[in-house]
Design an enzyme around this catalytic site. Structure first.
Site, short mmCIF file in Angstrom:
data_model
loop_
_atom_site.label_atom_id
_atom_site.label_comp_id
_atom_site.label_asym_id
_atom_site.label_seq_id
_atom_site.Cartn_x
_atom_site.Cartn_y
_atom_site.Cartn_z
N ASP A 102 -17.42 -2.24 3.56
CA ASP A 102 -17.41 -0.78 3.37
C ASP A 102 -18.52 -0.16 4.21
O ASP A 102 -19.71 -0.43 3.97
CB ASP A 102 -17.63 -0.43 1.90
N LYS A 166 -12.25 6.07 2.19
CA LYS A 166 -12.89 6.03 0.87
C LYS A 166 -13.67 7.32 0.64
O LYS A 166 -14.20 7.91 1.59
CB LYS A 166 -13.81 4.80 0.80
N LYS A 199 -9.17 4.26 -0.96
CA LYS A 199 -10.07 3.84 -2.03
C LYS A 199 -10.79 5.05 -2.59
O LYS A 199 -11.41 5.82 -1.85
CB LYS A 199 -11.09 2.81 -1.52
#
Length: 245
Positions: A102, A166, A199
């Site tokens: 990430d 995300k 996400k």
């Protein structure tokens, strides 16, 4: 992707597969890190999301389990140079035990409309991670952005080869901290159109919100270690006993 059945009809094991359990607080002791990684494993989470300094502990604890490792990179600000981000990503991925990485997009660049630079920055990290078959989630820190900026950033991330987009780091202090709102997740879904996964992270603390995002078609959620049993509707003891799985 829209699930084949409603979240309320899913087993705990199916629900846990949506969760990256967050173990990211900088003040955690080594005992804390071990405790919350182990809880993520006991809950059956898809991954435990950890800082790079916790990689050895995570590798030890997740070995021979179904829970995988997600490591953050250039977190939580995303303000290193592209070359530095690439070196960090390669250092982690070449271990061979990283499932996902990430990374934080430079959202100051997003706010400045520097789309070419944003795309090149993301692409450089994706390229090195994909050499090792590690998927990349790109965090936009959506609380700092307008919906139009979120939409454009999603398009740019898709073009750069991101596997996920995300919503939040969970560490933003410059304004609101709404995280994975229905509005933001829907905007990402509308633009991604299945070209990358979504996400949600930040603000997912109850089962109603968790179920709503699953039913919308979200792919993964970052859940704080305290909220995982809440959204799953189980206790830590039940998870350890694997009852109802």
């Amino acid at each position: 992707m829209k699930p084949e059945k409603k979240a309320c009809e899913m087993s705990v094991k199916e629900l846990a597969a949506y969760i990256d359990q967050s173990v990211l607080k900088p003040e955690f002791t080594q005992s804390d890190i071990r405790k919350y990684i182990q809880e993520g494993i006991d809950f059956g989470c898809k991954t435990v999301c950890i800082n790079p300094a916790s990689l050895d502990i995570a590798a030890e604890l997740t070995k021979s389990t179904e829970t995988k490792i997600c490591v953050v990179c250039d977190f939580p600000f995303g303000l290193s140079t592209t070359a530095s981000k690439v070196m960090q990503a390669e250092q982690y991925c070449k271990r061979g035990d990283i499932f996902e990485l990430d990374i934080v997009a430079n959202y100051g660049w997003i706010r400045s409309g520097m789309w070419k630079e944003v795309e090149e920055d993301i692409k450089a990290v994706c390229d090195v991670c994909h050499k090792y078959k590690t998927e990349v989630k790109v965090i936009f820190e959506t609380d700092a952005l307008t919906i139009e900026q979120v939409k454009k950033a999603t398009e740019v991330a898709v073009a750069a080869g991101a596997d996920f987009v995300k919503t939040s780091t969970g560490f933003y202090t410059g304004g609101k901290s709404d995280g994975a709102t229905v509005e933001v997740i829907q905007a990402m879904l509308d633009i991604a159109k299945g070209r990358c996964k979504i996400k949600g992270s930040g603000g997912i603390r109850d089962q109603e919100h968790f179920f709503k995002l699953i039913d919308m078609g979200i792919d993964r959620m970052g859940i704080g270690y305290c909220s995982t049993p809440v959204v799953l509707g189980i206790s830590a003891a039940a998870a350890k006993n694997k009852e109802g799985y």
